[in-house]
Design a protein around this motif. Structure first.
Motif: not given
Length: 322
Positions: A157-163, A165-166, A183-188, A215-221
């Motif tokens: 599944g494609f989820s590289l957009a979050e990477t 954005r982070v 900054c690799p991005t895992m999870g949901e 917290r700020e970065i997660v909320d922003e992405i």
């Protein structure tokens, strides 16, 4: 490379098709669609675009790809190197607001029958690398893989957009270009995204972040895709980052040597202690799909958040597997 795009007339599907033609005019693209008039329009326009991209006139020995279209249920008639699934049931306006109550469940319920029909169509093919964009990605990846019975290495599944954005969020805080950030991005692929801040670097040097910054970065992405949809229109979506990231994945699954690790959603069989679900975890890609799934050491907060992501995805898998 011969790529089939299921949902080829969609916003992301057509943008990916254009990206492939721009990347290398020798690529051939099949747009699989139920909306055949729209698919014809895109295929014709892309064929005209390829004239300029190929730097004509060409000699008879020069190789050039084609852009064609066909109904989705005819996909078994074509010899494809990779498949990308962008088809989806359009969301309602209510479901495009972050945190909309029941939005994920409605999206899942709407797209499950669609993905089951696609699985039936793909059953006519030998396993090939298949990249899912349809949301909710992690649940849909698991469902498709489970229905197909293909090797785990071929369904992702494609989820590289979050990477991306982070990286952008960190770059603005460190006053550098995003390409100098890792900054690799895992999870949901959704609310329970897990940026792996413990592995983040800026200009190749490890970077540290306070709890508040994390917290700020997660909320922003999590917020930015909804801001894009609000300002540009829900039909437009995050087409550019998705198409660019998908092109990166397709290059990987056709490469002769393994790529560097990328975080993509894959069915899990014991990795990180999880089974019977799909999550974004680090993998390397090579010709044919996933070359290796990697288990990184995570800090406590990252591991806890990854567990939360798994629990959420697994709960939905239990529901639709009943």
């Amino acid at each position: 490379m011969h790529v089939g795009i299921i949902g080829g007339a969609s916003t992301i599907g057509s943008t990916l098709a254009y990206s492939l033609v721009c990347d290398d005019p020798r690529h051939s693209v099949m747009l699989f669609e139920e909306a055949l008039d729209a698919a014809w329009g895109h295929a014709t326009d892309l064929t005209h675009a390829s004239y300029h991209l190929a730097d004509p006139p060409l000699s008879e020995t020069d190789e050039i790809g084609e852009v064609r279209y066909a109904p989705t249920d005819e996909i078994g008639d074509f010899d494809l190197d990779a498949i990308v699934i962008t088809a989806r049931v359009p969301p309602s306006d209510d479901d495009t607001q972050r945190g909309a109550r029941g939005a994920r469940a409605r999206e899942l319920d709407a797209n499950l029958p669609l993905i089951d029909d696609i699985a039936d169509a793909l059953d006519a093919l030998e396993p090939v690398p298949t990249v899912v964009v349809t949301n909710p990605v992690d649940r849909i990846v698991y469902r498709l893989w489970n229905r197909l019975g293909w090797p785990r290495s071929t369904v992702l599944g494609f989820s590289l957009a979050e990477t991306a954005r982070v990286a952008d969020a960190i770059a603005r805080r460190r006053d550098v270009h995003p390409t100098r950030v890792s900054c690799p991005t895992m999870g949901e692929h959704g609310e329970r995204v897990v940026p792996v801040f413990s592995r983040a670097t800026v200009d190749g040097t490890p970077a540290s972040f306070t709890r508040a910054e994390r917290r700020e970065i997660v909320d922003e992405i999590l917020e930015v895709p909804f801001e894009i949809a609000e300002k540009r229109g829900i039909g437009d979506s995050s087409r550019w980052v998705s198409a660019a990231g998908l092109l990166r994945v397709l290059r990987g699954v056709s490469a002769s040597t393994p790529t560097d690790p990328l975080c993509l959603s894959v069915p899990l069989d014991g990795e990180y202690g999880f089974t019977d679900a799909a999550l974004s975890v680090p993998v390397t890609l090579a010709d044919g799909g996933i070359d290796r799934t990697i288990e990184w050491d995570l800090d406590v907060s990252e591991a806890d958040r990854l567990r939360e992501a798994y629990d959420a995805v697994r709960a939905d898998v239990r529901r639709f597997d009943q």
